[in-house]
Design an enzyme around this catalytic site. Structure first.
Site, PDB file in Angstrom:
ATOM      1  N   GLU A   1     -53.713 -23.006  17.245  1.00  0.00           N
ATOM      2  CA  GLU A   1     -54.753 -23.961  16.905  1.00  0.00           C
ATOM      3  C   GLU A   1     -56.081 -23.599  17.547  1.00  0.00           C
ATOM      4  O   GLU A   1     -56.146 -22.806  18.478  1.00  0.00           O
ATOM      5  CB  GLU A   1     -54.328 -25.360  17.291  1.00  0.00           C
ATOM      6  CG  GLU A   1     -53.936 -25.495  18.734  1.00  0.00           C
ATOM      7  CD  GLU A   1     -52.969 -26.667  18.911  1.00  0.00           C
ATOM      8  OE1 GLU A   1     -51.768 -26.452  18.704  1.00  0.00           O
ATOM      9  OE2 GLU A   1     -53.416 -27.757  19.221  1.00  0.00           O
TER      10      GLU A   1
ATOM     11  N   CYS B   1     -63.210 -23.179  20.546  1.00  0.00           N
ATOM     12  CA  CYS B   1     -62.125 -22.938  21.488  1.00  0.00           C
ATOM     13  C   CYS B   1     -61.076 -22.085  20.780  1.00  0.00           C
ATOM     14  O   CYS B   1     -60.576 -22.478  19.729  1.00  0.00           O
ATOM     15  CB  CYS B   1     -61.546 -24.291  21.902  1.00  0.00           C
ATOM     16  SG  CYS B   1     -60.098 -24.149  22.940  1.00  0.00           S
TER      17      CYS B   1
ATOM     18  N   CYS C   1     -47.051 -20.005  25.253  1.00  0.00           N
ATOM     19  CA  CYS C   1     -47.504 -19.618  26.585  1.00  0.00           C
ATOM     20  C   CYS C   1     -46.296 -19.621  27.512  1.00  0.00           C
ATOM     21  O   CYS C   1     -45.375 -20.415  27.331  1.00  0.00           O
ATOM     22  CB  CYS C   1     -48.540 -20.629  27.076  1.00  0.00           C
ATOM     23  SG  CYS C   1     -49.246 -20.233  28.690  1.00  0.00           S
TER      24      CYS C   1
ATOM     25  N   CYS D   1     -46.961 -24.852  32.646  1.00  0.00           N
ATOM     26  CA  CYS D   1     -47.629 -26.013  33.267  1.00  0.00           C
ATOM     27  C   CYS D   1     -47.023 -27.309  32.707  1.00  0.00           C
ATOM     28  O   CYS D   1     -46.830 -27.447  31.498  1.00  0.00           O
ATOM     29  CB  CYS D   1     -49.133 -25.978  32.997  1.00  0.00           C
ATOM     30  SG  CYS D   1     -49.929 -24.534  33.711  1.00  0.00           S
TER      31      CYS D   1
ATOM     32  N   CYS E   1     -48.805 -29.438  29.787  1.00  0.00           N
ATOM     33  CA  CYS E   1     -49.401 -28.721  28.663  1.00  0.00           C
ATOM     34  C   CYS E   1     -48.413 -28.537  27.520  1.00  0.00           C
ATOM     35  O   CYS E   1     -47.255 -28.171  27.737  1.00  0.00           O
ATOM     36  CB  CYS E   1     -49.890 -27.365  29.150  1.00  0.00           C
ATOM     37  SG  CYS E   1     -50.676 -26.398  27.860  1.00  0.00           S
TER      38      CYS E   1
ATOM     39  N   CYS F   1     -54.450 -28.737  24.243  1.00  0.00           N
ATOM     40  CA  CYS F   1     -53.843 -27.449  23.903  1.00  0.00           C
ATOM     41  C   CYS F   1     -52.437 -27.581  23.366  1.00  0.00           C
ATOM     42  O   CYS F   1     -51.578 -28.163  24.016  1.00  0.00           O
ATOM     43  CB  CYS F   1     -53.580 -26.617  25.140  1.00  0.00           C
ATOM     44  SG  CYS F   1     -54.894 -26.278  26.169  1.00  0.00           S
TER      45      CYS F   1
HETATM   46  N1  SAH Z   1     -54.142 -20.875  30.260  1.00  0.00           N
HETATM   47  C1  SAH Z   1     -55.519 -21.196  30.531  1.00  0.00           C
HETATM   48  C2  SAH Z   1     -56.198 -21.890  29.360  1.00  0.00           C
HETATM   49  C3  SAH Z   1     -55.516 -23.152  29.033  1.00  0.00           C
HETATM   50  S1  SAH Z   1     -56.207 -24.550  28.390  1.00  0.00           S
HETATM   51  C4  SAH Z   1     -55.616 -22.057  31.777  1.00  0.00           C
HETATM   52  O1  SAH Z   1     -54.582 -22.445  32.295  1.00  0.00           O
HETATM   53  O2  SAH Z   1     -56.720 -22.303  32.247  1.00  0.00           O
HETATM   54  C5  SAH Z   1     -57.621 -25.090  29.156  1.00  0.00           C
HETATM   55  C6  SAH Z   1     -57.466 -26.249  30.113  1.00  0.00           C
HETATM   56  O3  SAH Z   1     -56.828 -27.401  29.569  1.00  0.00           O
HETATM   57  C7  SAH Z   1     -56.683 -25.866  31.346  1.00  0.00           C
HETATM   58  O4  SAH Z   1     -57.372 -26.301  32.489  1.00  0.00           O
HETATM   59  C8  SAH Z   1     -55.405 -26.648  31.153  1.00  0.00           C
HETATM   60  O5  SAH Z   1     -54.785 -26.846  32.391  1.00  0.00           O
HETATM   61  C9  SAH Z   1     -55.905 -27.913  30.499  1.00  0.00           C
HETATM   62  N2  SAH Z   1     -54.881 -28.676  29.796  1.00  0.00           N
HETATM   63  C10 SAH Z   1     -53.770 -28.254  29.168  1.00  0.00           C
HETATM   64  N3  SAH Z   1     -53.071 -29.286  28.659  1.00  0.00           N
HETATM   65  C11 SAH Z   1     -53.756 -30.394  28.989  1.00  0.00           C
HETATM   66  C12 SAH Z   1     -53.537 -31.786  28.752  1.00  0.00           C
HETATM   67  N4  SAH Z   1     -52.481 -32.228  28.097  1.00  0.00           N
HETATM   68  N5  SAH Z   1     -54.469 -32.645  29.228  1.00  0.00           N
HETATM   69  C13 SAH Z   1     -55.554 -32.213  29.889  1.00  0.00           C
HETATM   70  N6  SAH Z   1     -55.808 -30.935  30.134  1.00  0.00           N
HETATM   71  C14 SAH Z   1     -54.914 -30.024  29.706  1.00  0.00           C
END
Ligand code: SAH
Length: 355
Positions: A89, A102, A109, A113, A116, A341
């Protein structure tokens, strides 16, 4: 799957064209056509025989926008499909000065985390440099008409790019760096590295490598905690790299590029967002050339974690500001279309968005 033409730099496109016994100017026609988001078969300036030769080895359609979702606030979200059927996406945020897109760097991935959605089924595969670029080419093509009405400089709608879609960019290092080189190349989209933000969960050795590439992008690190033990609870990567090591790598990035760096801090109720955490964050980052972006957790239904109240989010921000940090609370956009994400793809794969 065949090869991807958008993987090639302009010089590599020239080599390919010459190797096929064609004149050099055909490379320019091909590269321009691809940069405009066209399929090879739709580039009318190229002779049919050359297109047939190219399509023996290369995909005609690298990417397809399978679906578009429109938010009430103007944000758009796309479900992209690659030639092998895999989905990622992307989001387009519209600002007065231009559009920020974006992009995703991996299908799924493997960083795990806890908050996520991208990581729910692990890593499926890396995207190639050209597949990352093609996400932007497709959106520029979609918004060609907006350029006439003032969006975007240099004749293209997308002026800023953030690598914050699904995937960990530094876990797909070589393809992501190649993508950044092609994205910023003068013969292509020519987007300044300063208009590009790369977000990482903190893969320290790759942060050093990136600093040495000579690509002055905005480096953003997802911190989400102020001590290693709390960070380990939500980000498994914290078992491999300590916050202290991340801060050293950020310092190195600053020394090499002269660019301040950014932290993302997602506020998760009951986990990391009371006043003591805010004060600890001030202690950790005080005096450093950085900016903190606070994000309200976007709740993912497959996960237990809960978002912060507005009141507590602003209180947290207040402590940071009082402590002298440069910080902002990210405004919530596109929440009505699954802003976080991996949520859209996860819903799609669960059959919730595909009727
Ligand atoms: N892998 C990279 C890019 C990921 S997405 C990273 O970890 O930075 C970008 C941001 O969105 C990251 O800070 C991630 O931690 C955050 N993110 C992911 N899922 C989320 C969610 N459900 N709510 C808020 N932020 C989120």
């Amino acid at each position: 799957m065949k090869k991807i033409l958008q993987d090639l730099s302009f010089a590599e496109t020239e080599e390919l064209i010459l190797s096929l016994g064609e004149k050099k100017f055909r490379a320019k026609q091909l590269y321009e056509g691809l940069t405009q988001g066209k399929k090879v078969s739709d580039i009318t300036s190229l002779p049919k025989a050359l297109k047939e030769k190219l399509l023996e080895e290369y995909e005609d359609e690298t990417i397809r926008i399978k679906e578009t979702f429109y938010s009430a606030d103007g944000t758009e979200k796309y479900l992209f499909e690659f030639a092998d059927g895999h989905l990622v996406e992307g989001v387009l945020m519209k600002y007065k000065y231009g559009y920020t897109q974006c992009v995703s760097t991996q299908v799924g991935c493997r960083m795990g985390c806890k908050f996520c959605a991208s990581t729910l089924n692990g890593l499926i595969r890396n995207l190639s440099a050209g597949e990352i670029l093609a996400q932007i080419l497709a959106v520029n093509a979609l918004h060609k008409a907006d350029v006439k009405s003032g969006a975007g400089e240099s004749g293209r709608a997308v002026t800023n790019v953030v690598l914050m879609g699904s995937g960990e960019p530094l876990d797909n290092y070589d393809q992501v760096v190649k993508f950044l080189r092609n994205l910023t190349a003068p013969e292509g989209l020519c987007i300044s590295a300063r208009n590009v933000s790369l977000s990482t969960c903190g893969l320290v050795p790759k942060m050093y490598a990136l600093a040495d590439e000579g690509l002055p992008v905005n480096l953003t690190v997802s911190l989400h905690a102020t001590d290693d033990e709390t960070r380990k609870k939500v980000m498994p990567v914290a078992k491999a790299y300590k916050i202290e090591e991340i801060l050293k790598a950020c310092r190195y990035f600053f020394e090499k590029t002269g660019r301040r760096y950014y932290f993302e801090y997602t506020l998760i109720d009951g986990e990391n967002c009371d006043e003591t955490h805010a004060k600890a964050l001030v202690e950790l980052l005080k005096g450093k050339p950085c900016h903190v972006n606070l994000i309200r957790l976007n709740e993912v239904k497959e996960r237990e974690l809960k978002t912060v109240s507005d009141k507590n989010a602003y209180r947290f921000l207040g402590v940071l500001e009082k402590g002298g940090l440069s910080a902002t609370l990210r405004r919530q956009i596109g929440v009505d279309i699954g802003g976080a994400c991996g949520q859209l793809r996860a819903d799609y794969l669960n059959g919730e968005n595909n009727d």
